[in-house]
Scaffold this active site. Structure first.
Site, PDB file in Angstrom:
ATOM      1  N   GLU A  93       7.709  -3.424  44.516  1.00 22.17           N
ATOM      2  CA  GLU A  93       7.022  -2.149  44.719  1.00 22.17           C
ATOM      3  C   GLU A  93       5.665  -2.114  44.014  1.00 22.17           C
ATOM      4  O   GLU A  93       5.445  -2.762  43.006  1.00 22.17           O
ATOM      5  CB  GLU A  93       7.903  -0.989  44.265  1.00 22.17           C
ATOM      6  CG  GLU A  93       8.482  -1.144  42.877  1.00 22.17           C
ATOM      7  CD  GLU A  93       9.459  -0.017  42.543  1.00 22.17           C
ATOM      8  OE1 GLU A  93      10.575  -0.036  43.076  1.00 22.17           O
ATOM      9  OE2 GLU A  93       9.078   0.862  41.775  1.00 22.17           O
ATOM     10  N   CYS A 117      15.922  -3.261  29.431  1.00 28.99           N
ATOM     11  CA  CYS A 117      15.710  -2.109  28.548  1.00 28.99           C
ATOM     12  C   CYS A 117      16.668  -0.989  28.961  1.00 28.99           C
ATOM     13  O   CYS A 117      16.860  -0.750  30.155  1.00 28.99           O
ATOM     14  CB  CYS A 117      14.252  -1.626  28.625  1.00 28.99           C
ATOM     15  SG  CYS A 117      13.088  -2.873  28.067  1.00 28.99           S
ATOM     16  N   CYS A 120      15.470   1.704  31.733  1.00 24.67           N
ATOM     17  CA  CYS A 120      14.574   1.306  32.827  1.00 24.67           C
ATOM     18  C   CYS A 120      15.369   0.842  34.043  1.00 24.67           C
ATOM     19  O   CYS A 120      16.321   0.063  33.917  1.00 24.67           O
ATOM     20  CB  CYS A 120      13.655   0.182  32.338  1.00 24.67           C
ATOM     21  SG  CYS A 120      12.530  -0.411  33.601  1.00 24.67           S
ATOM     22  N   GLU A 164       8.126  -8.441  33.850  1.00 21.89           N
ATOM     23  CA  GLU A 164       7.388  -8.588  32.595  1.00 21.89           C
ATOM     24  C   GLU A 164       6.179  -9.496  32.855  1.00 21.89           C
ATOM     25  O   GLU A 164       6.334 -10.709  33.041  1.00 21.89           O
ATOM     26  CB  GLU A 164       8.323  -9.174  31.532  1.00 21.89           C
ATOM     27  CG  GLU A 164       7.642  -9.672  30.274  1.00 21.89           C
ATOM     28  CD  GLU A 164       6.723  -8.647  29.606  1.00 21.89           C
ATOM     29  OE1 GLU A 164       7.002  -7.445  29.631  1.00 21.89           O
ATOM     30  OE2 GLU A 164       5.689  -9.086  29.059  1.00 21.89           O
ATOM     31  N   LEU A 219       6.629  -0.066  22.857  1.00 17.18           N
ATOM     32  CA  LEU A 219       7.252  -0.034  21.533  1.00 17.18           C
ATOM     33  C   LEU A 219       8.605   0.679  21.621  1.00 17.18           C
ATOM     34  O   LEU A 219       9.640   0.117  21.319  1.00 17.18           O
ATOM     35  CB  LEU A 219       6.310   0.660  20.544  1.00 17.18           C
ATOM     36  CG  LEU A 219       6.689   0.555  19.081  1.00 17.18           C
ATOM     37  CD1 LEU A 219       6.717  -0.882  18.617  1.00 17.18           C
ATOM     38  CD2 LEU A 219       5.730   1.368  18.212  1.00 17.18           C
ATOM     39  N   HIS A 220       8.556   1.921  22.045  1.00 15.54           N
ATOM     40  CA  HIS A 220       9.738   2.737  22.364  1.00 15.54           C
ATOM     41  C   HIS A 220      10.688   3.007  21.198  1.00 15.54           C
ATOM     42  O   HIS A 220      11.244   4.096  21.119  1.00 15.54           O
ATOM     43  CB  HIS A 220      10.520   2.154  23.550  1.00 15.54           C
ATOM     44  CG  HIS A 220       9.713   2.048  24.815  1.00 15.54           C
ATOM     45  ND1 HIS A 220       8.777   2.993  25.160  1.00 15.54           N
ATOM     46  CD2 HIS A 220       9.680   1.120  25.797  1.00 15.54           C
ATOM     47  CE1 HIS A 220       8.209   2.649  26.306  1.00 15.54           C
ATOM     48  NE2 HIS A 220       8.735   1.509  26.716  1.00 15.54           N
ATOM     49  N   CYS A 337       9.017   3.167  37.041  1.00 12.06           N
ATOM     50  CA  CYS A 337       9.342   1.760  37.077  1.00 12.06           C
ATOM     51  C   CYS A 337      10.609   1.347  37.817  1.00 12.06           C
ATOM     52  O   CYS A 337      11.715   1.642  37.364  1.00 12.06           O
ATOM     53  CB  CYS A 337       9.554   1.392  35.630  1.00 12.06           C
ATOM     54  SG  CYS A 337       8.595   0.045  35.203  1.00 12.06           S
TER      55      CYS A 337
HETATM   56  N1  SAH Z   1       7.640  -5.138  31.401  1.00 12.06           N
HETATM   57  C1  SAH Z   1       6.485  -4.342  31.047  1.00 12.06           C
HETATM   58  C2  SAH Z   1       6.064  -3.407  32.180  1.00 12.06           C
HETATM   59  C3  SAH Z   1       7.090  -2.304  32.363  1.00 12.06           C
HETATM   60  S1  SAH Z   1       6.739  -0.805  33.135  1.00 12.06           S
HETATM   61  C4  SAH Z   1       6.751  -3.562  29.792  1.00 12.06           C
HETATM   62  O1  SAH Z   1       7.894  -3.566  29.332  1.00 12.06           O
HETATM   63  O2  SAH Z   1       5.838  -2.976  29.245  1.00 12.06           O
HETATM   64  C5  SAH Z   1       5.722   0.232  32.290  1.00 12.06           C
HETATM   65  C6  SAH Z   1       6.324   1.206  31.270  1.00 12.06           C
HETATM   66  O3  SAH Z   1       7.304   2.143  31.798  1.00 12.06           O
HETATM   67  C7  SAH Z   1       7.012   0.479  30.134  1.00 12.06           C
HETATM   68  O4  SAH Z   1       6.517   0.986  28.918  1.00 12.06           O
HETATM   69  C8  SAH Z   1       8.443   0.847  30.352  1.00 12.06           C
HETATM   70  O5  SAH Z   1       9.188   0.709  29.181  1.00 12.06           O
HETATM   71  C9  SAH Z   1       8.350   2.270  30.856  1.00 12.06           C
HETATM   72  N2  SAH Z   1       9.568   2.792  31.488  1.00 12.06           N
HETATM   73  C10 SAH Z   1      10.534   2.116  32.122  1.00 12.06           C
HETATM   74  N3  SAH Z   1      11.516   2.939  32.543  1.00 12.06           N
HETATM   75  C11 SAH Z   1      11.164   4.186  32.172  1.00 12.06           C
HETATM   76  C12 SAH Z   1      11.788   5.475  32.325  1.00 12.06           C
HETATM   77  N4  SAH Z   1      12.951   5.641  32.918  1.00 12.06           N
HETATM   78  N5  SAH Z   1      11.143   6.551  31.821  1.00 12.06           N
HETATM   79  C13 SAH Z   1       9.935   6.391  31.204  1.00 12.06           C
HETATM   80  N6  SAH Z   1       9.306   5.206  31.032  1.00 12.06           N
HETATM   81  C14 SAH Z   1       9.925   4.103  31.498  1.00 12.06           C
END
Ligand code: SAH
Length: 347
Positions: A93, A117, A120, A164, A219-220, A337
């Site tokens: 996508e 994660c 996600c 990633e 970071l999260h 995502c």
């Molecule tokens: N693999 C990369 C790109 C991921 S997508 C990475 O980890 O950064 C971009 C962002 O969306 C990332 O920060 C990811 O953690 C976040 N993300 C994924 N699922 C999400 C959700 N359900 N709610 C909010 N953000 C989310």
């Protein structure tokens, strides 16, 4: 006979090399790049300034097809989401995100994701494979075409789709050189953002290369324990090592880093998190992009209230950490995502 190679897998130098091997000059490579990346040609027949026999030769040796669009959904806010069917029927996508000041393409780099994660949708079905350079630039070409239809020239690229980016380093950077090159799409490096789950060795590698590209780090978590729970990758590259690599990156490149930080009620959006982040990020030139958790049915997290998110943001600011809340876009079309791809796989 070999199956023809996608011509969009070739760098400018590789295309030039091929053309030389069939007795052509460099300006032909320039013409072909212009057709593909500036004029959006999908097929060699239309390349009217190339001699007929060269067009035939190219058709024999290479592929140049559009992706098959399985689904295109337009949100009320103009966000447009594409689901593409690749030649092996993997689904990927891409998203077009128009805002007042820019028009952004959000691009996938892998089919599926290895990192799992715990919030996600991209990781739920596991990982299938890397995307090729051609599969990455072709997404950009589709989004660019759509943005031009709306008279909104594409200004920014974010690698925040499925997968990633730094795990697919070679194909990603080959694609970025094409996206960035004036001979092709000409999108400035400062308008290209790579978002990473936090692959420490690759962040160090980027620091050495000292590119102008924007780096965003997911970071999260606010400390090692909280990040371990949310992001299994933290067991390999722990919180402190990641922050240290980010410090080195800022020092080596003199560029700011963006941290993405998910706001989950009672988990990441708490006073304790503010205090912990304050300590961890002391003196680091960075900004925080706060992302409200976008619900995914497989996980039972909740999104904080608007007031809770604003309070969190304000507390960070009081600690000297510049933070903004990223407003959700295209929610009605599952633009978070991996959500569209995941919904499709479920079916
Ligand atoms: N693999 C990369 C790109 C991921 S997508 C990475 O980890 O950064 C971009 C962002 O969306 C990332 O920060 C990811 O953690 C976040 N993300 C994924 N699922 C999400 C959700 N359900 N709610 C909010 N953000 C989310």
């Amino acid at each position: 006979m070999n199956t023809p190679k996608d011509i969009r897998d070739l760098s400018f130098e590789e295309l030039d090399g091929y053309l030389k091997s069939v007795g052509q000059e460099t300006f032909r490579a320039q013409q072909i790049f212009e057709w593909i990346y500036k004029k959006g040609a999908v097929g060699f027949e239309s390349m009217s300034n190339l001699p007929l026999d060269l067009r035939q030769r190219l058709r024999q040796d290479f592929d140049l097809k559009p992706n098959a669009i399985t689904k295109k959904v337009v949100s009320e806010d103009g966000t447009t989401k594409f689901l593409f069917d690749l030649l092996d029927h993997e689904k990927i996508e891409s998203v077009l995100i128009p805002t007042a000041t820019r028009t952004t393409a959000c691009i996938s780099t892998q089919a599926g994701c290895k990192f799992g994660c715990r919030f996600c949708a991209s990781g739920i079905g596991g990982w299938s494979r890397h995307l090729s350079c051609a599969e990455i630039v072709t997404q950009v070409l589709h989004v660019k075409e759509e943005s031009q239809k709306h008279k909104r020239p594409l200004s920014n690229i974010v690698f925040m789709g499925t997968g990633e980016p730094l795990d697919n380093f070679d194909n990603l950077f080959k694609a970025i050189r094409i996206i960035n090159s004036d001979k092709a799409m000409g999108i400035g490096a400062r308008h290209i953002t790579i978002s990473t789950v936090g692959l420490v060795p690759r962040i160090k590698e980027l620091a050495r290369q000292n590119l102008q590209i924007e780096l965003a780090v997911s970071l999260h978590g606010f400390d090692n324990a909280s990040r371990n729970v949310l992001m299994p990758v933290n067991r390999k590259y722990p919180f402190d090592e990641l922050i240290e690599a980010c410090r080195q990156y800022v020092k080596a490149t003199k560029r700011q880093i963006t941290f993405e930080y998910i706001l989950i009620k009672d988990v990441t959006c708490t006073p304790k998190a503010v205090q912990s982040l304050k300590k961890a990020l002391q003196g680091l030139i960075c900004k925080m992009n706060l992302i409200p958790y976008n619900p995914v049915s497989e996980f039972d997290h909740r999104t904080p209230s608007r007031q809770e998110m604003l309070t969190f943001r304000n507390r960070l600011e009081e600690c000297g950490i510049h933070a903004t809340i990223r407003m959700p876009r295209g929610r009605d079309v599952a633009a978070a995502c991996g959500q569209l791809r995941h919904a499709h796989l479920e079916k």
